[in-house]
Design an enzyme around this catalytic site. Structure first.
Site, mmCIF file in Angstrom:
data_model
loop_
_atom_site.group_PDB
_atom_site.id
_atom_site.type_symbol
_atom_site.label_atom_id
_atom_site.label_comp_id
_atom_site.label_asym_id
_atom_site.label_seq_id
_atom_site.Cartn_x
_atom_site.Cartn_y
_atom_site.Cartn_z
ATOM 1 C CD1 TRP A 174 -2.700 1.544 0.417
ATOM 2 C CD2 TRP A 174 -2.135 1.838 2.564
ATOM 3 N NE1 TRP A 174 -3.479 2.548 0.925
ATOM 4 C CE2 TRP A 174 -3.153 2.751 2.237
ATOM 5 C CE3 TRP A 174 -1.628 1.843 3.869
ATOM 6 C CZ2 TRP A 174 -3.667 3.661 3.152
ATOM 7 C CZ3 TRP A 174 -2.144 2.735 4.781
ATOM 8 C CH2 TRP A 174 -3.152 3.633 4.429
ATOM 9 C CG ASP A 203 -2.154 -2.922 7.384
ATOM 10 O OD1 ASP A 203 -3.278 -2.957 7.919
ATOM 11 O OD2 ASP A 203 -1.792 -2.011 6.603
ATOM 12 C CB ALA A 257 -7.014 -3.030 6.103
ATOM 13 C CE LYS A 300 -10.444 0.036 3.152
ATOM 14 N NZ LYS A 300 -9.304 0.760 3.701
#
Ligand code: LMR
Length: 394
Positions: free
Chosen positions: A127, A208, A210, A243
């Site tokens: 990202w 991470d 998400a 999300k």
């Protein structure tokens, strides 16, 4: 003094959002920023969140500060969601953060507090904001091979070879599931191999996560991070609720520091709370409270899980439709990986010129590295996208 400031290049994903907004064409397709859209093109407030919000409005009697770590009930609920029973609760220190990005930023700062010489290993690609934050914090970035653009899958051997170069005191950033930007994910066999390499190096992993629930399901998507938590001495986790609970603008995330040695938990908790105090004091509460209510109420939780599963299946079906349409029009399996990838994103492997041409001539907006947000499609736009990709000669 302020005249010394220079113009900065804008974030590419956010700049694309702006360009899309300004495009007057009706036929435009937004495959840019990672925001879920239903088949009507709307980013809905999830049913359970809306119900929780109503209850909260009726029940909440104060907006006084919570604690520096946020409401402990939020940490408990999220630790359960992400880690299941992989570790005991007293092995985990945790603080609420403004979104997953807040958790990522705090994790990097914590690593830097622990080791001023920390190097951070990131996947190539990752990202873009990971790298941007690391540069801003002046932390050295080391890329490890991750994506094989020929096959559209993970270059596992390259990844393991590069990770073997990490040392104690380095931080290795991994994506828990639904890799952003590629959509190519580790299998459980790959996770085991990564765990074994990390064990040998003595480096500290950071995950991470998400998009839990957007790939193969809530538990399947967390299986990798749970394995790392149970097998390695320590681990940082940045979890986002943006999300999977659809609470993007409420900024809801959790940073966890997991240690095999529960005697360390108090020190870790103190350091995390200190970091919150230095950066923004108390973390936002509204989104965290809604998430806690949803996770702790069996009816709301069941409804949330059902809606999340619909979201996941919708994206999977769009993946299959797009792969089939591209197969039909091109007569080749070149884009077959789109159906294998998981989560919101796939990197198509198109050149920057092709990406520009798709935007200018066909109104198709994707990130410059040819990352598409699958959820930006619907059954009517899949054929249009496939046709445009073939027409531009990709
Ligand atoms: C994305 O990658 O599009 C999302 O994570 C949103 C963002 O902040 O970039």
């Amino acid at each position: 003094m302020l005249e010394r400031l220079n113009d900065l290049p804008g974030d590419k994903i956010l700049a694309l959002m702006e360009m899309y907004r300004e495009d007057p064409r009706d036929q435009k397709i937004d495959l840019g920023v990672g925001v879920y859209k239903n088949p009507e093109g709307v980013t809905p407030i999830m049913r359970a969140i809306k119900t929780a919000e109503k209850q909260l409005w009726e029940q909440e009697t104060t907006k006084a500060y919570t604690g520096l770590a946020g409401d402990p009930a939020f940490a408990d609920a999220m630790i359960g969601l992400v880690l299941g029973d992989a570790v005991a609760r007293d092995q985990v220190a945790a603080v609420a953060t403004p979104g997953g990005t807040g958790a990522v930023r705090q994790a990097f700062e914590l690593a830097h507090m622990a080791n001023p010489d920390v190097r951070v290993f990131v996947s190539a690609p990752t990202w873009p904001n990971h790298v941007s934050i690391l540069k801003y914090l002046k932390l050295p970035v080391v890329e490890y091979r991750y994506f094989d653009s020929e096959s559209g899958s993970v270059d596992v051997n390259g990844m393991l070879e590069d990770l073997a170069q990490a040392k104690p005191g380095d931080l290795v950033l991994l994506h828990g599931c639904c890799h952003n930007p590629t959509g190519a994910n580790l299998t459980m066999t790959d996770w085991k191999a990564v765990v074994d390499v990390l064990k040998k190096t003595g480096a500290t992993p950071m995950v991470d996560i998400a998009y839990q629930g957007f790939g193969d399901g809530l538990d399947a998507d967390a299986a990798g991070v749970r394995m790392v938590a149970s097998e390695l001495p320590e681990l940082l986790i940045a979890a986002s609720c943006s999300k999977n609970f659809g609470v993007y603008r409420e900024r809801t995330g959790l940073l966890m520091a997991v240690s095999q040695d529960s005697a360390r938990q108090k020190t870790h908790q103190g350091n995390l709370a200190y970091l919150n105090r230095q950066n923004y004091s108390f973390p936002p509460d509204h989104g965290a409270r809604l998430v806690t209510m949803v996770l702790n109420d069996p009816e709301l939780r069941a409804d949330w899980m059902a809606e999340l599963e619909d979201v996941r299946l919708n994206m999977l079906s769009l993946r299959e439709q797009l792969a089939q349409e591209l197969q039909r029009l091109s007569g080749s399996d070149r884009f077959g990986f789109v159906a294998q990838h998981r989560g919101m994103f796939s990197r198509l492997g198109l050149s920057p010129e092709t990406v520009d041409c798709l935007r200018e001539e066909h109104g198709v907006y994707m990130v410059g590295d040819s990352r598409i947000n699958i959820a930006g499609l619907n059954k009517n736009t899949v054929p249009l996208l496939a046709k445009a990709i073939i027409e531009v000669g990709a």
